[in-house]
Scaffold this motif. Structure first.
Motif, short mmCIF file in Angstrom:
data_model
loop_
_atom_site.label_atom_id
_atom_site.label_comp_id
_atom_site.label_asym_id
_atom_site.label_seq_id
_atom_site.Cartn_x
_atom_site.Cartn_y
_atom_site.Cartn_z
N THR A 1 0.86 -1.18 0.00
CA THR A 1 0.00 0.00 0.00
C THR A 1 0.89 1.23 0.00
O THR A 1 1.82 1.33 0.81
N VAL A 2 0.60 2.14 -0.92
CA VAL A 2 1.38 3.37 -1.04
C VAL A 2 0.45 4.58 -0.88
O VAL A 2 -0.75 4.49 -1.11
N SER A 3 1.05 5.68 -0.48
CA SER A 3 0.32 6.93 -0.34
C SER A 3 0.94 7.94 -1.30
O SER A 3 2.17 8.10 -1.35
N ASP A 4 0.09 8.60 -2.09
CA ASP A 4 0.60 9.59 -3.04
C ASP A 4 0.70 10.95 -2.34
O ASP A 4 0.29 11.09 -1.18
N PRO A 5 1.22 11.97 -3.00
CA PRO A 5 1.37 13.29 -2.37
C PRO A 5 0.05 13.91 -1.87
O PRO A 5 0.06 14.75 -0.99
N ASP A 6 -1.09 13.47 -2.43
CA ASP A 6 -2.38 13.97 -1.98
C ASP A 6 -2.95 13.17 -0.81
O ASP A 6 -4.07 13.44 -0.36
N GLY A 7 -2.21 12.15 -0.36
CA GLY A 7 -2.66 11.33 0.76
C GLY A 7 -3.57 10.17 0.37
O GLY A 7 -4.03 9.43 1.22
N ALA B 1 6.49 -1.46 -10.37
CA ALA B 1 7.02 -2.58 -9.58
C ALA B 1 8.52 -2.43 -9.37
O ALA B 1 9.02 -2.69 -8.27
N ARG B 2 9.23 -1.99 -10.40
CA ARG B 2 10.69 -1.81 -10.25
C ARG B 2 10.99 -0.76 -9.18
O ARG B 2 11.96 -0.88 -8.44
N ALA B 3 10.15 0.27 -9.09
CA ALA B 3 10.35 1.29 -8.06
C ALA B 3 10.04 0.74 -6.67
O ALA B 3 10.70 1.10 -5.69
N LEU B 4 9.05 -0.15 -6.57
CA LEU B 4 8.61 -0.66 -5.28
C LEU B 4 9.46 -1.80 -4.73
O LEU B 4 9.65 -1.90 -3.51
N LEU B 5 9.94 -2.68 -5.61
CA LEU B 5 10.67 -3.87 -5.15
C LEU B 5 11.86 -3.50 -4.27
O LEU B 5 12.67 -2.66 -4.62
N GLY B 6 11.91 -4.13 -3.11
CA GLY B 6 13.01 -3.90 -2.17
C GLY B 6 12.78 -2.77 -1.19
O GLY B 6 13.52 -2.61 -0.23
N ALA B 7 11.73 -1.98 -1.40
CA ALA B 7 11.45 -0.85 -0.50
C ALA B 7 10.84 -1.37 0.81
O ALA B 7 10.27 -2.46 0.85
N TRP C 1 8.07 6.79 -8.78
CA TRP C 1 7.50 6.05 -9.90
C TRP C 1 7.65 6.93 -11.12
O TRP C 1 7.06 8.00 -11.21
N LYS C 2 8.47 6.47 -12.09
CA LYS C 2 8.71 7.24 -13.31
C LYS C 2 7.62 6.89 -14.33
O LYS C 2 7.74 5.92 -15.07
N ARG C 3 6.58 7.71 -14.35
CA ARG C 3 5.44 7.51 -15.23
C ARG C 3 5.63 8.31 -16.51
O ARG C 3 6.35 9.31 -16.52
N PRO C 4 4.94 7.92 -17.59
CA PRO C 4 5.01 8.71 -18.82
C PRO C 4 4.52 10.14 -18.61
O PRO C 4 5.01 11.07 -19.24
N SER C 5 3.56 10.32 -17.70
CA SER C 5 3.02 11.66 -17.46
C SER C 5 3.87 12.45 -16.47
O SER C 5 3.53 13.59 -16.14
N GLY C 6 4.94 11.86 -16.02
CA GLY C 6 5.83 12.54 -15.08
C GLY C 6 6.01 11.74 -13.81
O GLY C 6 5.14 10.97 -13.42
N PRO C 7 7.14 11.91 -13.16
CA PRO C 7 7.42 11.13 -11.94
C PRO C 7 6.52 11.54 -10.78
O PRO C 7 6.06 12.68 -10.70
N ILE C 8 6.28 10.57 -9.91
CA ILE C 8 5.50 10.83 -8.70
C ILE C 8 6.14 10.07 -7.54
O ILE C 8 6.59 8.93 -7.72
N ASP C 9 6.22 10.72 -6.39
CA ASP C 9 6.78 10.08 -5.20
C ASP C 9 5.65 9.38 -4.44
O ASP C 9 4.57 9.94 -4.25
N LEU C 10 5.94 8.15 -4.03
CA LEU C 10 4.98 7.35 -3.28
C LEU C 10 5.63 6.87 -1.99
O LEU C 10 6.76 6.39 -2.01
N GLU C 11 4.90 6.99 -0.90
CA GLU C 11 5.41 6.49 0.38
C GLU C 11 4.85 5.11 0.64
O GLU C 11 3.64 4.87 0.47
N ILE C 12 5.72 4.18 1.03
CA ILE C 12 5.29 2.82 1.34
C ILE C 12 4.62 2.87 2.74
O ILE C 12 5.24 3.23 3.73
N VAL C 13 3.35 2.53 2.76
CA VAL C 13 2.57 2.60 3.99
C VAL C 13 2.45 1.22 4.66
O VAL C 13 2.50 1.11 5.88
#
Length: 166
Positions: free
Chosen positions: A100-106, A133-139, A147-159
Motif C-alpha cells: 500500500t502506497v500513499s501519493d502526495p495527496d494522501g 514494480a521496479r520502483a517498489l521492489l526492495g522498499a 515512480w517514473k510515469r510517462p506523465s511525469g514522476p510521482i513520489d509514493l510512500e510505502i505505507v
C-alpha cells in the motif's frame, strides 16, 4: 491457364495463423497464477472440443486459433516457476506481496506484484518488470520511492506491506 483448374480453396483445411510470441526465460507466477493458467488451459481445451464437434466445420480458423492458444498456454505452463509469497517476511516489498502506497495527496492505493500473465491494471496487479514494480521492489515501510510515469514522476510512500488475498 483457365480459372476452372485453379483450386482456390487449397490450404483452407489448415489456416496459417502466426504463433503467439512466447517470452524467453522463466514465467514467474504466484500459486494463484499457476491455478489460473491451468484453468485457462482447461477452458481452451473445452472450447476446442466444442469447435471440433460442430456439425458444420467448413471454417477451420476457430479451431486453428484454439490450437494455437493451447500451444502458447502450454509453453507458458512449461516455463512456469512458482514463487509462493507466503514465505516472505514482509520486511520489504517482494514478488507476490501487496504493498500500500500513499501519493502526495494522501490517497492510498494497494498494488500486488504478480507474474506477467497475472497482471491486471483494473485489479492493481502489476508485473515485476513494470516501472511501478521496479520502483517498489526492495522498499520498506516508510520509504519514499519515485515512480517514473510517462506523465511525469510521482513520489509514493510505502505505507504497508502484506500478504495478498488468495
Amino acid at each position: 491457364m483457365s480459372r476452372a483448374f485453379v483450386n482456390e480453396d487449397a490450404g483452407a483445411d489448415r489456416p496459417d495463423l502466426p504463433e503467439l510470441p512466447v517470452p524467453p526465460g522463466p514465467n514467474i507466477v504466484t500459486p494463484r497464477g499457476l491455478a489460473a493458467l491451468h484453468a485457462q488451459i482447461a477452458r481452451r481445451q473445452l472450447d476446442l472440443a466444442a469447435l471440433k464437434d460442430r456439425p458444420d466445420r467448413l471454417d477451420k480458423l476457430p479451431e486453428a486459433a484454439a490450437e494455437r492458444d493451447l500451444r502458447w498456454l502450454e509453453a507458458r505452463l512449461k516455463a512456469a516457476v512458482v514463487i509462493d509469497p507466503a514465505g516472505h517476511d514482509l520486511s520489504e516489498v517482494a514478488f507476490g506481496l501487496a504493498v500500500t502506497v500513499s501519493d502526495p495527496d494522501g490517497r492510498e492505493t494497494t498494488y500486488e506484484i504478480v507474474g506477467e500473465d497475472e497482471a491486471d491494471a483494473t485489479r492493481h496487479r502489476i508485473a515485476p518488470n513494470s516501472p511501478l514494480a521496479r520502483a517498489l521492489l526492495g522498499a520498506q515501510v516508510g520509504d519514499v520511492v519515485t515512480w517514473k510515469r510517462p506523465s511525469g514522476p510521482i513520489d509514493l510512500e510505502i505505507v504497508r506491506i502484506a500478504h495478498a488475498d488468495p
